[in-house]
Structures are given as structure tokens and as C-alpha cells.
Write an enzyme that holds these catalytic residues in place. Structure first.
Site, PDB file in Angstrom:
ATOM      1  N   GLU A  18      18.836  66.221 121.970  1.00 34.94           N
ATOM      2  CA  GLU A  18      17.859  66.166 120.888  1.00 34.94           C
ATOM      3  C   GLU A  18      16.449  66.209 121.473  1.00 34.94           C
ATOM      4  O   GLU A  18      16.143  65.482 122.398  1.00 34.94           O
ATOM      5  CB  GLU A  18      18.068  64.859 120.115  1.00 34.94           C
ATOM      6  CG  GLU A  18      17.334  64.810 118.828  1.00 34.94           C
ATOM      7  CD  GLU A  18      17.534  66.073 118.027  1.00 34.94           C
ATOM      8  OE1 GLU A  18      18.586  66.236 117.435  1.00 34.94           O
ATOM      9  OE2 GLU A  18      16.613  66.926 118.002  1.00 34.94           O
ATOM     10  N   LYS A  41      17.510  68.368 129.391  1.00 37.82           N
ATOM     11  CA  LYS A  41      16.974  67.294 128.551  1.00 37.82           C
ATOM     12  C   LYS A  41      16.199  66.284 129.415  1.00 37.82           C
ATOM     13  O   LYS A  41      15.067  65.914 129.100  1.00 37.82           O
ATOM     14  CB  LYS A  41      18.123  66.608 127.818  1.00 37.82           C
ATOM     15  CG  LYS A  41      17.795  65.288 127.186  1.00 37.82           C
ATOM     16  CD  LYS A  41      16.954  65.406 125.933  1.00 37.82           C
ATOM     17  CE  LYS A  41      16.558  64.042 125.429  1.00 37.82           C
ATOM     18  NZ  LYS A  41      16.027  64.005 124.111  1.00 37.82           N
ATOM     19  N   CYS A  97      12.981  57.077 125.515  1.00 36.11           N
ATOM     20  CA  CYS A  97      13.474  58.176 126.359  1.00 36.11           C
ATOM     21  C   CYS A  97      12.804  58.326 127.718  1.00 36.11           C
ATOM     22  O   CYS A  97      13.493  58.491 128.726  1.00 36.11           O
ATOM     23  CB  CYS A  97      13.344  59.495 125.613  1.00 36.11           C
ATOM     24  SG  CYS A  97      14.607  59.685 124.365  1.00 36.11           S
TER      25      CYS A  97
HETATM   26  C1  UDX Z   1      10.076  62.131 123.578  1.00 37.20           C
HETATM   27  C2  UDX Z   1      10.065  63.667 123.665  1.00 37.20           C
HETATM   28  O1  UDX Z   1       8.764  64.156 123.273  1.00 37.20           O
HETATM   29  C3  UDX Z   1      11.156  64.250 122.766  1.00 37.20           C
HETATM   30  O2  UDX Z   1      11.218  65.664 122.914  1.00 37.20           O
HETATM   31  C4  UDX Z   1      12.499  63.624 123.148  1.00 37.20           C
HETATM   32  O3  UDX Z   1      13.519  64.100 122.306  1.00 37.20           O
HETATM   33  C5  UDX Z   1      12.419  62.124 123.074  1.00 37.20           C
HETATM   34  O4  UDX Z   1      11.352  61.632 123.893  1.00 37.20           O
HETATM   35  P1  UDX Z   1       9.178  60.347 121.827  1.00 37.20           P
HETATM   36  O5  UDX Z   1       9.437  59.367 122.914  1.00 37.20           O
HETATM   37  O6  UDX Z   1       9.731  60.074 120.473  1.00 37.20           O
HETATM   38  O7  UDX Z   1       9.723  61.786 122.253  1.00 37.20           O
HETATM   39  O8  UDX Z   1       7.584  60.521 121.642  1.00 37.20           O
HETATM   40  P2  UDX Z   1       6.458  61.336 122.439  1.00 37.20           P
HETATM   41  O9  UDX Z   1       5.591  61.987 121.451  1.00 37.20           O
HETATM   42  O10 UDX Z   1       7.008  62.197 123.492  1.00 37.20           O
HETATM   43  O11 UDX Z   1       5.590  60.158 123.110  1.00 37.20           O
HETATM   44  C6  UDX Z   1       6.104  59.343 124.153  1.00 37.20           C
HETATM   45  C7  UDX Z   1       5.047  58.360 124.622  1.00 37.20           C
HETATM   46  O12 UDX Z   1       3.999  59.039 125.334  1.00 37.20           O
HETATM   47  C8  UDX Z   1       4.352  57.598 123.486  1.00 37.20           C
HETATM   48  O13 UDX Z   1       4.173  56.258 123.849  1.00 37.20           O
HETATM   49  C9  UDX Z   1       3.024  58.313 123.349  1.00 37.20           C
HETATM   50  O14 UDX Z   1       2.024  57.496 122.804  1.00 37.20           O
HETATM   51  C10 UDX Z   1       2.748  58.662 124.807  1.00 37.20           C
HETATM   52  N1  UDX Z   1       1.817  59.809 124.961  1.00 37.20           N
HETATM   53  C11 UDX Z   1       2.172  61.051 124.529  1.00 37.20           C
HETATM   54  C12 UDX Z   1       0.577  59.603 125.572  1.00 37.20           C
HETATM   55  O15 UDX Z   1       0.248  58.493 125.985  1.00 37.20           O
HETATM   56  N2  UDX Z   1      -0.252  60.685 125.720  1.00 37.20           N
HETATM   57  C13 UDX Z   1       0.071  61.939 125.291  1.00 37.20           C
HETATM   58  O16 UDX Z   1      -0.756  62.864 125.472  1.00 37.20           O
HETATM   59  C14 UDX Z   1       1.325  62.126 124.671  1.00 37.20           C
END
Ligand code: UDX
Ligand code: ADP
Length: 465
Positions: free
Chosen positions: A162, A222, A278
């Protein structure tokens, strides 16, 4: 094989939204989502859509649309397996907290339990789809269990990781960059199983976006995708510290490098540190598997992404303490946000938990407001760290339903999640309700620094001198 009935084991952040979208887009398929957690299933069946266990923008409408027609939530796992042509495994795979691989390897006991249950409950051939993030070669173990404990029925194992991100899960599911399906590409049965799953997604995703690979490439892709994304965040966060020591501004640096089409603008937002279920888990899996093959340099390389993230969370907490004259004992610190990012009620590995823990160790009184996270969840998160007794956690950490109450009388405000509503608060009112000097530590670079400084706040933004 034409699929008419699907079962999904695990009604969490992945299983729930994914199955709701499949059901809505494939009205000819019956989708049953099952879970051993009765309370969770009850919440999915709640007529009040505000009480769904997963908060995701747009999800309530999709559930309302499909639930009771071809989307069902139940605790009868065996029955759902028995009926299904295709079984998705969407259970949690947390990092091991004991024994070999403790703190790094994924704990696969839930997956093994599922595989054994599928084998025992099946009375026909089935396609089993791994949806949970798993270490490479898990499919092989699942196949081994199914082939050796089943009732002589044939099982094809697919990996269909996913890629949805929480907060935008519905958008990501409706319009994915790609769908990845790994299977046994060397046998006609394997190719047929892959084609069955391709046909499901093809109901709403164009076929050129649906990629098929062998199982191991799919599993590793993944982990790699998440590792690359997390690495970008740690890279920009590492530079945010350098910016704070120089005259550079991390926002300007991100914008400048993001314009390079080879780099691109996404995932360059400096922050208090990444969280979520993740990133850390997947990198730890990558590190563990690399070490187990003796690839020390590869393991060390990826491990550094996590070390940098831990450093970022720690230095944010230290910055608060230092700015409050090196003591926060007995001082009220207001936290705006507890979720690991905006638009989700998920708090797993949220930076807020670790920053709070650091401040609580120093005797601070932390008051938290998050629009979607319950007090019970916050206590669960902080208790899980085992840093102090539950009684002390409840003395030192409080949750409030009103952000203005949280900020009233506080010595400092820390922004831990980038919820949009924080931008629209009446900061003038908040300023007058706080202890002076009023300090804001913006862990998401969300607020308008200049405007706040005009009001009288001292503002610390990540990566700005
Ligand atoms: C992630 C992957 O993006 C997704 O494809 C996978 O299926 C699951 O893991 P998720 O953990 O739900 O998704 O959120 P994501 O938007 O990736 O953010 C992860 C973390 O990184 C968050 O705490 C977010 O705040 C942080 N982040 C993200 C930053 O600090 N800076 C950024 O520029 C982007
Ligand atoms: P994710 O983010 O991967 O979806 P969650 O923890 O939100 O993770 O959801 C996983 C769900 O799987 C939980 O609701 C848990 O109760 C469920 N689960 C775990 N093991 C089993 C099992 N053997 N049978 C049914 N459900 C299970």
C-alpha cells in the site's frame, strides 16, 4: 479467476480505507473486512460516521456509500475467509520488542497467525494478498505455511503493498501514482492470480499504472519507497540545523533545490521529525535485512536516517528547555497537535510523543490540544514509553478540548502537527493570555513568523536563524 468475494483481515488504517474504495469502485464484488477487535468493528459499523475508527478526509462518504451494500465489517474471520476468492492480509506488523532482532525486525507473529487461520478455514483454492508492509521474503514464509497446513487447496501469494499516505488516503487510493503487484511470474497460475488482482484495480486505475513484478521486488520496492521518502525528510532536517547556525533559511533552500526537476519539490519540508507507522519501521527492516546478509555499510547508511530523525526530535525539545532559561520544571508548556501529521487521528511514532517525554522528564506540565486525538490515546502513547509511572504521566500531561485553554498561562507553545486550523487562531488573544515573554516553537514552520513577532511573540522556526 473472476473474483466475486474478497475478505480483508485487519480493519485498520490500511485495511479499512483500501477496502472501502475497492467496494465503492467494484459494486459487483462483495468485500468483507474482518478484525479480532470487536470495538473497532463496532466503530466501523457505527451509524454515526464521525465515530469511524480511522479519520481520513472523504472516507465517511465512501463508507456510507458502500456499507451494507457490498462492504461489510465483521469479527467472523473464519466465515469471511471461507467465502472469499481472494484474502488480503492487512494486519499490523510492529517492530519486535523482544528476542532476536528486537528493536529492528518486524514482528511477524500476527502474519503467521493469519496464514495459519487462512489455511485452517479454507475449503477452496484462494489468492492471498499481502497488503501489510513486510520484510522481504515474507511471502515465501506465508506460502510455506499455507502449503503445509492447508487442506490440500492451492494458494497463490501476491504482494500488493500500500502506498497511501494518511491524511490523503482516499485521494491516494482513488488516483494512485502506481499500483504494484508482485506474484509468481514464472508460472501460469501465478500470472493468472496477478491478472485477477490487476482486473480489480483496472475498474478505476488505468492499466499502464498497474505494475507487476516478482514477489521479492514488490516487497523490497515498498521498503525502498518509504526509505527514500524518509531519507529526504532527514536530509532536509539535517540542513535545517546548519541553517540555524548560519544566515541561510531552510525554506529558501528547499524552494531552490526543489525547482531542480531531478530533485522535485515534495518531501522537502523541514519539521520536528517524521513519524507514522511506516517510515521508521520500514527502515529498521531494511537495516535488519542488510545486516543479516552481512552488508554492514548498507545497513549503517540507512540507519543514519533514523539517527538524524531522533536527533531532530531531541534538539527541538532541548531548544524549548534552553530558551526557557534551562528549566521547564513546573512550567506549563502548550502543545498544539499530537498526531504524526495533519488530517489523521493516527499518533504512531509521532514526534509529539518523544518531545513530550523529554519535557516531562524535566518536570514540565504539558497541556495538549489536538483536533482529532483523544486523551486516552495520548496517555496510551506516553505510557507505552515506560519512562515514568502512569500516575505521574496523568499528573504531568493533560489534554484539553479548547486550544485557547491549553495556551492560557503557558510559558511556551510548541506546534507539533501542521493542522490548518492553528493558522486561523486569534494569536493576539493567545498572546495576552500567556506568561511573558511569550515563546512559540514552531516545529512545522506553519505559522506566520513575522505577524507573530509583531504581536510580541518570540518565535523559533525550524531552520531559520
Ligand atoms: C508514508 C508514505 O508516504 C506512504 O506512501 C506509505 O504507504 C506509508 O508511509 P504516511 O506515513 O502516512 O505515509 O505519511 P507521509 O506523508 O509520508 O509523512 C510521514 C512523516 O513525514 C510525517 O510525520 C510527516 O509530517 C513527515 N514529513 C513529510 C515531513 O516532516 N516533511 C515532509 O516534507 C514530508
Ligand atoms: P495498519 O496501519 O497496518 O492498518 P492497524 O494497527 O491500524 O495497522 O490495523 C491492523 C488491524 O489488524 C488491527 O485492527 C488488529 O486488531 C488487526 N489484527 C491483527 N491480527 C489479526 C488477526 N489475526 N485477525 C484479525 N485481525 C487482526
Amino acid at each position: 479467476m473472476k473474483i466475486s468475494k474478497i475478505c480483508c483481515i485487519g480493519a485498520g488504517y490500511v485495511g479499512g480505507p483500501t477496502m472501502a474504495v475497492i467496494a465503492q469502485k467494484c459494486p459487483h464484488i462483495q468485500v468483507k473486512v474482518v478484525d479480532i477487535n470487536q470495538a473497532r468493528i463496532d466503530a466501523w459499523n457505527d451509524s454515526d460516521l464521525d465515530r469511524l475508527p480511522v479519520y481520513e478526509p472523504g472516507l465517511d462518504k465512501i463508507v456510507a456509500d458502500a456499507r451494507g451494500k457490498n462492504l461489510f465489517f465483521s469479527t467472523d474471520v473464519d466465515q469471511a475467509i471461507k467465502e472469499a476468492d481472494m484474502v488480503f492480509i492487512s494486519v499490523n506488523t510492529p517492530t519486535k520488542t523482544y528476542g532476536e532482532g528486537k528493536g529492528q525486525a518486524a514482528d511477524l507473529k500476527w502474519i503467521e497467525k493469519c496464514a495459519r487461520q487462512i489455511a485452517a478455514a479454507s475449503d477452496s483454492d484462494k489468492i492471498v494478498v499481502e497488503k501489510s508492509t513486510l520484510p522481504v521474503r515474507t511471502a515465501e514464509a506465508v506460502k510455506d505455511i499455507l502449503d503445509n497446513t492447508g487442506n490440500g487447496h492451492k494458494f497463490q501469494i501476491l504482494s500488493n503493498p500500500e502506498f497511501l499516505a494518511e491524511g490523503t488516503a482516499v485521494e491516494d487510493l482513488l488516483d494512485p501514482d502506481r499500483v504494484l503487484i508482485g506474484g509468481d511470474t514464472s508460472s501460469p497460475d501465478g500470472l493468472e492470480a496477478i491478472a485477477s488482482l490487476v482486473d480489480i484495480y483496472a475498474n478505476w486505475v488505468s492499466r499502464d499504472k498497474i505494475l507487476s513484478t516478482n514477489v521479492w521486488s514488490s516487497e523490497l520496492s515498498k521498503l525502498t519507497a518509504n526509505a527514500f521518502l524518509a531519507q529526504r525528510v532527514s536530509s532536509i532536517n539535517s540542513l535545517s540545523e546548519l541553517c540555524e547556525s548560519t544566515e541561510a533559511d531552510i525554506h529558501e533552500v528547499s524552494r531552490a533545490i526543489g525547482k531542480d526537476s531531478r530533485i522535485g519539490p515534495k518531501f522537502l519540508q523541514a519539521s520536528v521529525g517524521f513519524g507514522g507507522s511506516c517510515f521508521q519501521k520500514d527502515i529498521l527492516n531494511l537495516v535488519y535485512i542488510s545486516r543479516s546478509y552481512g552488508l554492514t555499510e548498507v545497513a549503517d547508511y540507512w540507519e543514519q536516517v533514523i539517527k538524524m530523525n531522533d536527533h531532530q526530535k531531541g534538539r527541538f525539545a532541548k531548544k524549548i528547555i534552553k530558551s526557557l532559561y534551562n528549566t521547564v520544571s513546573g512550567k506549563k508548556i502548550a502543545f498544539l497537535g499530537w498526531a504524526f501529521k495533519k488530517d489523521t487521528n493516527d499518533t504512531r511514532e509521532s514526534a509529539a510523543i518523544y518531545v513530550a517525554d523529554h519535557l516531562l522528564n524535566e518536570g514540565a506540565n504539558v497541556y495538549v490540544y489536538d483536533p482529532k486525538v483523544s486523551e486516552e490515546q495520548m496517555y496510551g502513547d506516553i505510557d507505552y514509553l515506560n519512562s515514568r509511572s502512569k500516575v505521574d504521566n496523568r499528573k504531568l500531561l493533560q489534554s484539553e478540548d479548547d486550544p485557547y485553554d491549553v495556551c492560557k498561562g503557558a510559558h511556551a507553545i510548541a506546534i507539533l502537527t501542521e493542522w490548518d486550523e492553528f493558522k486561523d487562531y486569534d494569536w493576539e488573544v493567545i498572546y495576552h493570555s500567556m506568561q511573558k515573554p511569550c515563546q512559540i516553537f514552531d516545529g512545522r514552520n506553519l505559522l506566520d513568523k513575522e505577524k507573530l513577532e509583531k504581536i510580541g511573540f518570540r518565535v523559533y522556526s525550524i531552520g531559520k536563524s
